[in-house]
Design a protein around this motif. Structure first.
Motif, short mmCIF file in Angstrom:
data_model
loop_
_atom_site.label_atom_id
_atom_site.label_comp_id
_atom_site.label_asym_id
_atom_site.label_seq_id
_atom_site.Cartn_x
_atom_site.Cartn_y
_atom_site.Cartn_z
N GLN A 122 6.28 15.71 -1.17
CA GLN A 122 5.36 14.66 -0.74
C GLN A 122 5.86 13.28 -1.22
O GLN A 122 5.74 12.29 -0.49
CB GLN A 122 3.95 14.93 -1.26
CG GLN A 122 3.27 16.06 -0.53
CD GLN A 122 1.88 16.33 -1.09
OE1 GLN A 122 1.43 15.71 -2.05
NE2 GLN A 122 1.18 17.29 -0.46
N ALA A 138 0.84 -1.21 0.00
CA ALA A 138 0.00 0.00 0.00
C ALA A 138 0.87 1.26 0.00
O ALA A 138 0.61 2.21 -0.74
CB ALA A 138 -0.93 -0.01 1.22
N GLY A 139 1.92 1.24 0.81
CA GLY A 139 2.82 2.40 0.85
C GLY A 139 3.55 2.60 -0.46
O GLY A 139 3.77 3.75 -0.90
N GLN A 197 2.44 1.77 -3.43
CA GLN A 197 1.47 2.30 -4.39
C GLN A 197 1.25 3.79 -4.16
O GLN A 197 1.15 4.57 -5.12
CB GLN A 197 0.16 1.52 -4.31
CG GLN A 197 0.27 0.11 -4.84
CD GLN A 197 -0.94 -0.74 -4.55
OE1 GLN A 197 -1.80 -0.38 -3.73
NE2 GLN A 197 -1.02 -1.89 -5.21
N ASP A 198 1.18 4.20 -2.90
CA ASP A 198 1.04 5.62 -2.57
C ASP A 198 2.25 6.41 -3.05
O ASP A 198 2.11 7.47 -3.65
CB ASP A 198 0.86 5.77 -1.05
CG ASP A 198 0.72 7.21 -0.64
OD1 ASP A 198 -0.16 7.91 -1.19
OD2 ASP A 198 1.50 7.66 0.24
N ALA A 199 3.44 5.88 -2.79
CA ALA A 199 4.66 6.57 -3.22
C ALA A 199 4.72 6.65 -4.74
O ALA A 199 5.10 7.69 -5.30
CB ALA A 199 5.89 5.84 -2.69
N GLU A 200 4.32 5.58 -5.40
CA GLU A 200 4.33 5.56 -6.87
C GLU A 200 3.38 6.63 -7.42
O GLU A 200 3.72 7.34 -8.38
CB GLU A 200 3.91 4.17 -7.35
CG GLU A 200 4.21 3.89 -8.78
CD GLU A 200 4.01 2.41 -9.11
OE1 GLU A 200 4.66 1.96 -10.06
OE2 GLU A 200 3.23 1.72 -8.41
N ALA A 201 2.22 6.78 -6.81
CA ALA A 201 1.25 7.80 -7.25
C ALA A 201 1.82 9.20 -7.02
O ALA A 201 1.70 10.08 -7.89
CB ALA A 201 -0.06 7.62 -6.51
N LYS A 202 2.46 9.40 -5.89
CA LYS A 202 3.03 10.73 -5.59
C LYS A 202 4.21 11.05 -6.51
O LYS A 202 4.42 12.19 -6.88
CB LYS A 202 3.42 10.81 -4.12
CG LYS A 202 2.19 10.85 -3.23
CD LYS A 202 2.53 10.93 -1.78
CE LYS A 202 1.21 11.01 -0.99
NZ LYS A 202 1.40 11.02 0.42
N ALA A 207 6.89 10.11 1.12
CA ALA A 207 6.34 8.77 0.87
C ALA A 207 7.48 7.76 0.73
O ALA A 207 7.38 6.63 1.21
CB ALA A 207 5.46 8.78 -0.37
#
Length: 165
Positions: free
Chosen positions: A95, A71-72, A74-79, A99
């Motif tokens: 940001q 999950a982390g 995926q969040d970092a990849e989006a950011k 992440a």
């Protein structure tokens, strides 16, 4: 003098007499002795309910850690995707950096589990116990998870490094 001559000839005859016994060229017994390790039957580990329970607990911790890391990541990849094209130091870039920093912390459970499992396996060896297949499988699983997580962090860092100037 005749006696001395006869004695000399007898002595010489003893030196030249053939007994038919020459040193054998066949291998000596010591030369046919094998220096290889003797074959020993493989010792099979007996089931250990307490160890199985501990391995299951540790695997549960690993599974939770993998889920949180995914999950982390995926969040970092989006950011990181949002920060593409923006200069370093921008809000989106910062940001993405935060992440990425949290990913290192999210990887900690996999590394901790791997260390704990390896310690259990090492202790079995120190105690003279045979390898425990379930423990070996758990070590391999934790090692694979930790390696994959580090590879994902490395690829995300490379992607973040390629964003803006």
């Amino acid at each position: 003098m005749r006696f001395i001559l006869l004695l000399s000839l007898t002595a010489l005859a003893g030196c030249t007499e053939s007994t038919g016994r020459y040193p054998s060229l066949l291998p000596r017994p010591i030369e046919s002795t094998s220096l290889a390790e003797p074959e020993r039957p493989a010792v099979v580990a007996t089931p250990d309910a307490a160890l199985d329970k501990r391995i299951a607990e540790i695997r549960g911790t690993l599974a939770e850690g993998i889920k949180a890391f995914t999950a982390g990541a995926q969040d970092a990849e989006a950011k990181i995707a949002v920060s593409r094209g923006l200069p370093q130091g921008s809000e989106a870039w910062l940001q993405a950096q935060v992440a990425m920093g949290s990913l290192a912390e999210l990887r900690r459970p996999a590394v901790s589990v791997l260390s704990e499992l390896e310690e259990l396996a090492t202790q079995r060896g120190v105690d003279g116990l045979p390898p425990y297949p379930a423990l070996d499988a758990a070590v391999a699983e934790a090692d694979q998870a930790a390696t994959q997580q580090q590879n994902r962090i490395d690829s995300l860092e490379a992607a973040l490094g390629g964003t803006g100037n």
